[in-house]
Motif scaffolding. Structure first.
Motif, PDB file in Angstrom:
ATOM      1  N   VAL A 246       0.835  -1.200   0.000  1.00 25.09           N
ATOM      2  CA  VAL A 246       0.000   0.000   0.000  1.00 25.09           C
ATOM      3  C   VAL A 246       0.875   1.258   0.000  1.00 25.09           C
ATOM      4  O   VAL A 246       0.598   2.210  -0.737  1.00 25.09           O
ATOM      5  CB  VAL A 246      -0.978  -0.005   1.198  1.00 25.09           C
ATOM      6  CG1 VAL A 246      -1.669   1.332   1.360  1.00 25.09           C
ATOM      7  CG2 VAL A 246      -2.012  -1.116   1.023  1.00 25.09           C
ATOM      8  N   GLN A 247       1.940   1.275   0.782  1.00 24.24           N
ATOM      9  CA  GLN A 247       2.847   2.427   0.799  1.00 24.24           C
ATOM     10  C   GLN A 247       3.465   2.654  -0.579  1.00 24.24           C
ATOM     11  O   GLN A 247       3.533   3.794  -1.050  1.00 24.24           O
ATOM     12  CB  GLN A 247       3.954   2.240   1.840  1.00 24.24           C
ATOM     13  CG  GLN A 247       3.477   2.372   3.259  1.00 24.24           C
ATOM     14  CD  GLN A 247       4.554   1.996   4.271  1.00 24.24           C
ATOM     15  OE1 GLN A 247       5.498   1.283   3.981  1.00 24.24           O
ATOM     16  NE2 GLN A 247       4.380   2.485   5.491  1.00 24.24           N
ATOM     17  N   LEU A 248       3.912   1.584  -1.216  1.00 23.24           N
ATOM     18  CA  LEU A 248       4.509   1.709  -2.548  1.00 23.24           C
ATOM     19  C   LEU A 248       3.474   2.186  -3.563  1.00 23.24           C
ATOM     20  O   LEU A 248       3.769   3.035  -4.407  1.00 23.24           O
ATOM     21  CB  LEU A 248       5.125   0.383  -2.988  1.00 23.24           C
ATOM     22  CG  LEU A 248       6.413  -0.010  -2.276  1.00 23.24           C
ATOM     23  CD1 LEU A 248       6.751  -1.484  -2.549  1.00 23.24           C
ATOM     24  CD2 LEU A 248       7.558   0.895  -2.699  1.00 23.24           C
ATOM     25  N   PHE A 249       2.269   1.643  -3.496  1.00 22.95           N
ATOM     26  CA  PHE A 249       1.215   2.073  -4.407  1.00 22.95           C
ATOM     27  C   PHE A 249       0.908   3.558  -4.217  1.00 22.95           C
ATOM     28  O   PHE A 249       0.802   4.305  -5.191  1.00 22.95           O
ATOM     29  CB  PHE A 249      -0.061   1.251  -4.235  1.00 22.95           C
ATOM     30  CG  PHE A 249      -1.191   1.785  -5.053  1.00 22.95           C
ATOM     31  CD1 PHE A 249      -1.245   1.556  -6.415  1.00 22.95           C
ATOM     32  CD2 PHE A 249      -2.189   2.553  -4.471  1.00 22.95           C
ATOM     33  CE1 PHE A 249      -2.273   2.076  -7.192  1.00 22.95           C
ATOM     34  CE2 PHE A 249      -3.227   3.078  -5.241  1.00 22.95           C
ATOM     35  CZ  PHE A 249      -3.269   2.840  -6.599  1.00 22.95           C
ATOM     36  N   ASN A 250       0.776   3.989  -2.978  1.00 24.38           N
ATOM     37  CA  ASN A 250       0.484   5.407  -2.711  1.00 24.38           C
ATOM     38  C   ASN A 250       1.612   6.304  -3.215  1.00 24.38           C
ATOM     39  O   ASN A 250       1.353   7.360  -3.798  1.00 24.38           O
ATOM     40  CB  ASN A 250       0.233   5.635  -1.223  1.00 24.38           C
ATOM     41  CG  ASN A 250      -1.084   5.053  -0.765  1.00 24.38           C
ATOM     42  OD1 ASN A 250      -2.003   4.852  -1.554  1.00 24.38           O
ATOM     43  ND2 ASN A 250      -1.184   4.754   0.514  1.00 24.38           N
ATOM     44  N   SER A 251       2.829   5.881  -3.025  1.00 29.98           N
ATOM     45  CA  SER A 251       3.975   6.664  -3.480  1.00 29.98           C
ATOM     46  C   SER A 251       4.007   6.784  -5.000  1.00 29.98           C
ATOM     47  O   SER A 251       4.122   7.883  -5.545  1.00 29.98           O
ATOM     48  CB  SER A 251       5.270   6.016  -2.980  1.00 29.98           C
ATOM     49  OG  SER A 251       6.382   6.661  -3.532  1.00 29.98           O
ATOM     50  N   VAL A 252       3.885   5.660  -5.679  1.00 25.40           N
ATOM     51  CA  VAL A 252       3.937   5.700  -7.145  1.00 25.40           C
ATOM     52  C   VAL A 252       2.710   6.424  -7.705  1.00 25.40           C
ATOM     53  O   VAL A 252       2.816   7.127  -8.708  1.00 25.40           O
ATOM     54  CB  VAL A 252       4.126   4.300  -7.763  1.00 25.40           C
ATOM     55  CG1 VAL A 252       2.844   3.479  -7.764  1.00 25.40           C
ATOM     56  CG2 VAL A 252       4.676   4.406  -9.182  1.00 25.40           C
ATOM     57  N   SER A 253       1.578   6.298  -7.063  1.00 26.03           N
ATOM     58  CA  SER A 253       0.373   6.986  -7.524  1.00 26.03           C
ATOM     59  C   SER A 253       0.545   8.498  -7.455  1.00 26.03           C
ATOM     60  O   SER A 253       0.232   9.208  -8.410  1.00 26.03           O
ATOM     61  CB  SER A 253      -0.843   6.589  -6.688  1.00 26.03           C
ATOM     62  OG  SER A 253      -1.152   5.236  -6.891  1.00 26.03           O
ATOM     63  N   ASP A 254       1.027   8.993  -6.321  1.00 25.53           N
ATOM     64  CA  ASP A 254       1.243  10.437  -6.176  1.00 25.53           C
ATOM     65  C   ASP A 254       2.222  10.955  -7.225  1.00 25.53           C
ATOM     66  O   ASP A 254       1.989  11.980  -7.865  1.00 25.53           O
ATOM     67  CB  ASP A 254       1.764  10.776  -4.781  1.00 25.53           C
ATOM     68  CG  ASP A 254       0.711  10.618  -3.698  1.00 25.53           C
ATOM     69  OD1 ASP A 254      -0.493  10.526  -4.044  1.00 25.53           O
ATOM     70  OD2 ASP A 254       1.090  10.573  -2.512  1.00 25.53           O
ATOM     71  N   ASP A 255       3.327  10.243  -7.397  1.00 25.33           N
ATOM     72  CA  ASP A 255       4.338  10.665  -8.369  1.00 25.33           C
ATOM     73  C   ASP A 255       3.815  10.582  -9.795  1.00 25.33           C
ATOM     74  O   ASP A 255       4.056  11.470 -10.614  1.00 25.33           O
ATOM     75  CB  ASP A 255       5.606   9.821  -8.229  1.00 25.33           C
ATOM     76  CG  ASP A 255       6.390  10.131  -6.960  1.00 25.33           C
ATOM     77  OD1 ASP A 255       6.103  11.162  -6.309  1.00 25.33           O
ATOM     78  OD2 ASP A 255       7.282   9.347  -6.618  1.00 25.33           O
ATOM     79  N   LEU A 256       3.099   9.522 -10.091  1.00 25.52           N
ATOM     80  CA  LEU A 256       2.577   9.330 -11.450  1.00 25.52           C
ATOM     81  C   LEU A 256       1.505  10.363 -11.783  1.00 25.52           C
ATOM     82  O   LEU A 256       1.453  10.875 -12.903  1.00 25.52           O
ATOM     83  CB  LEU A 256       2.034   7.906 -11.610  1.00 25.52           C
ATOM     84  CG  LEU A 256       1.696   7.456 -13.014  1.00 25.52           C
ATOM     85  CD1 LEU A 256       2.897   7.583 -13.941  1.00 25.52           C
ATOM     86  CD2 LEU A 256       1.215   6.007 -12.986  1.00 25.52           C
ATOM     87  N   LYS A 257       0.671  10.704 -10.809  1.00 31.31           N
ATOM     88  CA  LYS A 257      -0.342  11.745 -11.033  1.00 31.31           C
ATOM     89  C   LYS A 257       0.320  13.061 -11.433  1.00 31.31           C
ATOM     90  O   LYS A 257      -0.113  13.716 -12.381  1.00 31.31           O
ATOM     91  CB  LYS A 257      -1.181  11.963  -9.768  1.00 31.31           C
ATOM     92  CG  LYS A 257      -2.180  10.883  -9.475  1.00 31.31           C
ATOM     93  CD  LYS A 257      -3.017  11.337  -8.296  1.00 31.31           C
ATOM     94  CE  LYS A 257      -3.345  10.245  -7.351  1.00 31.31           C
ATOM     95  NZ  LYS A 257      -4.161  10.717  -6.217  1.00 31.31           N
ATOM     96  N   LEU A 258       1.354  13.455 -10.702  1.00 23.36           N
ATOM     97  CA  LEU A 258       2.046  14.703 -11.017  1.00 23.36           C
ATOM     98  C   LEU A 258       2.750  14.606 -12.364  1.00 23.36           C
ATOM     99  O   LEU A 258       2.702  15.539 -13.167  1.00 23.36           O
ATOM    100  CB  LEU A 258       3.045  15.063  -9.917  1.00 23.36           C
ATOM    101  CG  LEU A 258       3.828  16.359 -10.135  1.00 23.36           C
ATOM    102  CD1 LEU A 258       2.887  17.567 -10.279  1.00 23.36           C
ATOM    103  CD2 LEU A 258       4.815  16.576  -8.991  1.00 23.36           C
ATOM    104  N   HIS A 259       3.366  13.490 -12.638  1.00 22.66           N
ATOM    105  CA  HIS A 259       4.062  13.274 -13.908  1.00 22.66           C
ATOM    106  C   HIS A 259       3.083  13.416 -15.085  1.00 22.66           C
ATOM    107  O   HIS A 259       3.359  14.122 -16.051  1.00 22.66           O
ATOM    108  CB  HIS A 259       4.693  11.876 -13.894  1.00 22.66           C
ATOM    109  CG  HIS A 259       5.437  11.521 -15.118  1.00 22.66           C
ATOM    110  ND1 HIS A 259       6.753  11.870 -15.327  1.00 22.66           N
ATOM    111  CD2 HIS A 259       5.063  10.815 -16.210  1.00 22.66           C
ATOM    112  CE1 HIS A 259       7.151  11.409 -16.496  1.00 22.66           C
ATOM    113  NE2 HIS A 259       6.148  10.757 -17.050  1.00 22.66           N
ATOM    114  N   ILE A 260       1.941  12.766 -14.987  1.00 20.38           N
ATOM    115  CA  ILE A 260       0.917  12.849 -16.037  1.00 20.38           C
ATOM    116  C   ILE A 260       0.429  14.288 -16.176  1.00 20.38           C
ATOM    117  O   ILE A 260       0.262  14.797 -17.296  1.00 20.38           O
ATOM    118  CB  ILE A 260      -0.251  11.886 -15.736  1.00 20.38           C
ATOM    119  CG1 ILE A 260       0.191  10.437 -15.973  1.00 20.38           C
ATOM    120  CG2 ILE A 260      -1.483  12.225 -16.574  1.00 20.38           C
ATOM    121  CD1 ILE A 260      -0.819   9.379 -15.517  1.00 20.38           C
TER     122      ILE A 260
END
Length: 156
Positions: free
Chosen positions: A37-51
């Motif tokens: 869950v921590q990894l998913f939340n981290s990659v989600s936040d970063d990916l949202k900003l990247h997109i």
């Protein structure tokens, strides 16, 4: 918290995102849900900003500066829509603690991300980096002014 640094503004975080999703899958496979869950939340936040940075700055810049007769940029934005849907779906799986479906739901996200990243890298390489380099300061300023989370309908 996603990194907003544009120090290496031409270097995409694609491989880091792909690796984090794989690590998330490994953690889930080992039933280490806290880490997954921590990894998913981290990659989600970063990916949202990247997109968001690509949707609001990079793609519009190329649309304005470089001919795109095959509408490759439109295709890339459509792929972002698909990534948004997959991330939203996976967030629901996690929120509902439906871990039986977590790994099954993670694989389509990973595959779509890998395919999109390869496609995007090919398109942007073909369009060339000269326009980006010529307008570097203006683009960096636009990237730094982005307020995370404004442009898409993220459900989480």
């Amino acid at each position: 918290m996603p990194q907003k640094s544009t120090d290496n503004w031409l270097v995409h975080d694609h491989r880091r995102f792909e690796e984090t999703v794989k690590q998330c899958e490994l953690a889930a496979g080992a039933e280490d849900w806290k880490t997954a869950v921590q990894l998913f939340n981290s990659v989600s936040d970063d990916l949202k900003l990247h997109i968001q940075m690509e949707d609001e700055v990079i793609y519009p810049f190329f649309k304005q500066e470089v001919a795109d007769p095959d509408d490759d940029l439109g295709d890339l934005m459509y792929e972002h829509d698909n990534l948004e849907r997959l991330l939203n779906d996976l967030a629901k799986v996690i929120k509902n603690r439906n871990f039986d479906h977590f790994e099954t739901s993670l694989e389509p996200l990973y595959q779509a991300m890998v395919e999109h990243n390869a496609h995007e890298e090919e398109v942007l390489k073909r369009m060339g980096d000269e326009p980006l380099l010529t307008n570097r300061d203006r683009i960096v300023q636009q990237l730094e002014s982005i307020k995370p989370g404004v442009s898409r309908n993220w459900e989480f």
